[in-house]
Design a protein around this motif. Structure first.
Motif, PDB file in Angstrom:
ATOM      1  N   GLU A 122       0.855  -1.190   0.000  1.00 21.87           N
ATOM      2  CA  GLU A 122       0.000   0.000   0.000  1.00 21.87           C
ATOM      3  C   GLU A 122       0.892   1.241   0.000  1.00 21.87           C
ATOM      4  N   PRO A 123       0.990   1.951  -1.107  1.00 20.26           N
ATOM      5  CA  PRO A 123       1.839   3.144  -1.160  1.00 20.26           C
ATOM      6  C   PRO A 123       1.382   4.202  -0.160  1.00 20.26           C
ATOM      7  N   PRO A 124       2.300   4.748   0.630  1.00 14.74           N
ATOM      8  CA  PRO A 124       1.907   5.793   1.567  1.00 14.74           C
ATOM      9  C   PRO A 124       1.701   7.130   0.870  1.00 14.74           C
ATOM     10  N   SER A 125       0.744   7.884   1.354  1.00 16.69           N
ATOM     11  CA  SER A 125       0.545   9.250   0.872  1.00 16.69           C
ATOM     12  C   SER A 125       1.534  10.177   1.571  1.00 16.69           C
ATOM     13  N   PHE A 126       2.076  11.114   0.815  1.00 24.11           N
ATOM     14  CA  PHE A 126       2.943  12.137   1.407  1.00 24.11           C
ATOM     15  C   PHE A 126       2.207  12.884   2.512  1.00 24.11           C
ATOM     16  N   LEU A 127       0.929  13.161   2.302  1.00 26.20           N
ATOM     17  CA  LEU A 127       0.182  13.963   3.265  1.00 26.20           C
ATOM     18  C   LEU A 127      -0.089  13.229   4.563  1.00 26.20           C
ATOM     19  N   SER A 128       0.125  11.909   4.586  1.00 28.36           N
ATOM     20  CA  SER A 128      -0.078  11.155   5.820  1.00 28.36           C
ATOM     21  C   SER A 128       1.048  11.391   6.816  1.00 28.36           C
ATOM     22  N   ALA A 129       2.161  11.960   6.362  1.00 25.67           N
ATOM     23  CA  ALA A 129       3.269  12.289   7.268  1.00 25.67           C
ATOM     24  C   ALA A 129       2.899  13.517   8.101  1.00 25.67           C
ATOM     25  N   LYS A 130       3.247  13.498   9.368  1.00 26.22           N
ATOM     26  CA  LYS A 130       2.932  14.618  10.257  1.00 26.22           C
ATOM     27  C   LYS A 130       3.578  15.907   9.754  1.00 26.22           C
ATOM     28  N   GLY A 131       2.773  16.927   9.608  1.00 19.81           N
ATOM     29  CA  GLY A 131       3.272  18.231   9.177  1.00 19.81           C
ATOM     30  C   GLY A 131       3.388  18.395   7.676  1.00 19.81           C
ATOM     31  N   ALA A 132       2.981  17.391   6.895  1.00 18.33           N
ATOM     32  CA  ALA A 132       3.145  17.455   5.439  1.00 18.33           C
ATOM     33  C   ALA A 132       2.367  18.613   4.829  1.00 18.33           C
TER      34      ALA A 132
END
Length: 407
Positions: free
Chosen positions: A221-231
């Motif tokens: 499942e590819p992670p979304s960049f926006l799922s990173a805190k502070g993205a």
């Protein structure tokens, strides 16, 4: 009569030669002569869009209310549906009014974002190899590209940090793309946390092309960049209807994330266009809302095609790893097959003599030399035939030694 020469703008002159032009011209010529070219060169889905989407499109197209100009940033119900998807799938909360914008495909959105944020003297960091618009969009906006070798680990982040530390003026934008086009490189959870930390440290905006984020295999499942805190503090992400729902020709994509960057893009688009045909936007809502099973089935089709291509290429001596995502296979060809030709000339040879079209790695950057990108857009039978054609041609091709040809 004196010569009358109409000069293009400098931004056109700054563009490098479009390396796919030679391939496209040869492909057209050969098809006009009756050749059956197996076209694996472009990531252009050949399977149909979901029937429920087509039905809604036809219904909405008959409604005269949808024949008028639409909103350049996309109708609210569509933007809301994107926000719902992000919260459900990636646990990311988005404000549909300020953090979601519909584009005429992600390519258009990216290009106009560059125009809104970059100017002469500005620089953007782009990994090499790269999807061409990631370089061309920057160039068309008047900016300069700083290339770094593509990676997906701490070393890659350190390389970018070194560039940011030593370059003056500091780079303004970092362009990322995972799952990657053309290489199909992927990242795991935690990678984007490092990206966010780097972006905050060097005050660089991040643009993440997530076009293949829902074309994935083997449980990955590819992670979304926006799922990173502070993205959302530092950047935006692009997704599209083209690949997961076979809606490439509909031209529907989305830019989501940082409010300021979304507003910059909305401002530019307000001057340039009146938005996507409203019937297409309504049909896209149905795709996002009801077509998850369709997407999963389409991924299974791509996975089977991936296995066919990778297994067949390995048998004829090409170096290839089965990708975890995207609709491409990135393969290193044996030098004895190309007889020392660069990837562009080798691609021309394959089309002319094996009747197979592939995208040469060099068209994506210097680090793509020696590779071919194979799009999984034909059925299994045609894919097997393509590899047989390549194998047959490689075995029959004369060996060139200097100007002499040894048969």
């Amino acid at each position: 009569m004196p010569d009358f020469n109409i000069e293009p703008a400098q931004r056109i002159k700054r563009l490098p030669p479009y390396l796919f032009g030679r391939l496209n011209a040869l492909k057209l010529q050969m098809r006009q002569q009756g050749a059956d070219i197996i076209d694996l060169g472009m990531g252009n889905p050949s399977d149909p869009a979901p029937p429920i989407v087509i039905e809604k499109l036809c219904e909405a197209a008959h409604d005269p209310r949808n024949h008028r100009y639409s909103a350049s940033k996309g109708i609210k119900n569509l933007r809301r549906e994107v926000a719902i998807k992000y919260e459900k799938k990636w646990n990311v909360k988005l404000d549909p009014d300020t953090e979601v914008l519909a584009c005429l495909g992600s390519k258009e959105g990216f290009s106009h974002l560059c125009l809104a944020m970059l100017q002469s003297g500005d620089t953007a960091i782009v990994p090499d190899p790269a999807f061409p618009i990631h370089n061309y969009g920057v160039a068309l906006a008047g900016g300069n590209v700083i290339s770094v070798p593509l990676g997906c680990d701490d070393k890659f982040i350190d390389t970018i940090a070194e560039v940011c530390e030593h370059l003056y003026p500091k780079p303004k934008m970092l362009i990322l793309n995972y799952p990657h086009n053309p290489t199909a490189m992927t990242v795991d959870e935690g990678f984007f946390e490092m990206v966010v930390d780097l972006a905050k440290k060097f005050k660089i905006a991040v643009v993440h092309d997530f076009a293949y984020g829902e074309t994935n295999f083997d449980g990955y499942e590819p992670p979304s960049f926006l799922s990173a805190k502070g993205a959302k503090d530092v950047g935006v992400e692009m997704i599209t209807m083209s690949k997961p729902y076979n809606m490439a020709g509909f031209r529907v994509g989305f830019m989501v994330g940082n409010k300021q960057m979304i507003n910059y893009l909305a401002t530019i688009k307000g001057y340039y266009d009146y938005g996507i045909f409203q019937a297409i936007q309504i049909a896209s809502i149905i795709g996002l809302r009801h077509c998850e099973d369709f997407r999963i089935k389409q991924n299974a089709i791509y996975q089977t095609r991936r296995d066919v291509v990778c297994d067949a290429l390995s048998k004829i001596g090409w170096e290839v790893e089965k990708p975890r995502a995207s609709m491409f296979v990135w393969a290193k060809y044996p030098q004895q097959h190309s007889r020392g030709l660069g990837s562009i000339d080798f691609a021309m040879e394959l089309m002319e003599h094996a009747e197979v079209s592939m995208a040469p790695g060099r068209a994506f950057g210097e680090n793509g030399e020696g590779y071919m990108r194979i799009a999984l857009v034909e059925n299994e039978q045609r894919l097997r035939q393509a590899i047989r054609n390549i194998d047959r041609y490689a075995k029959q091709k004369p060996i060139r030694k200097g100007k002499a040809i040894i048969k």
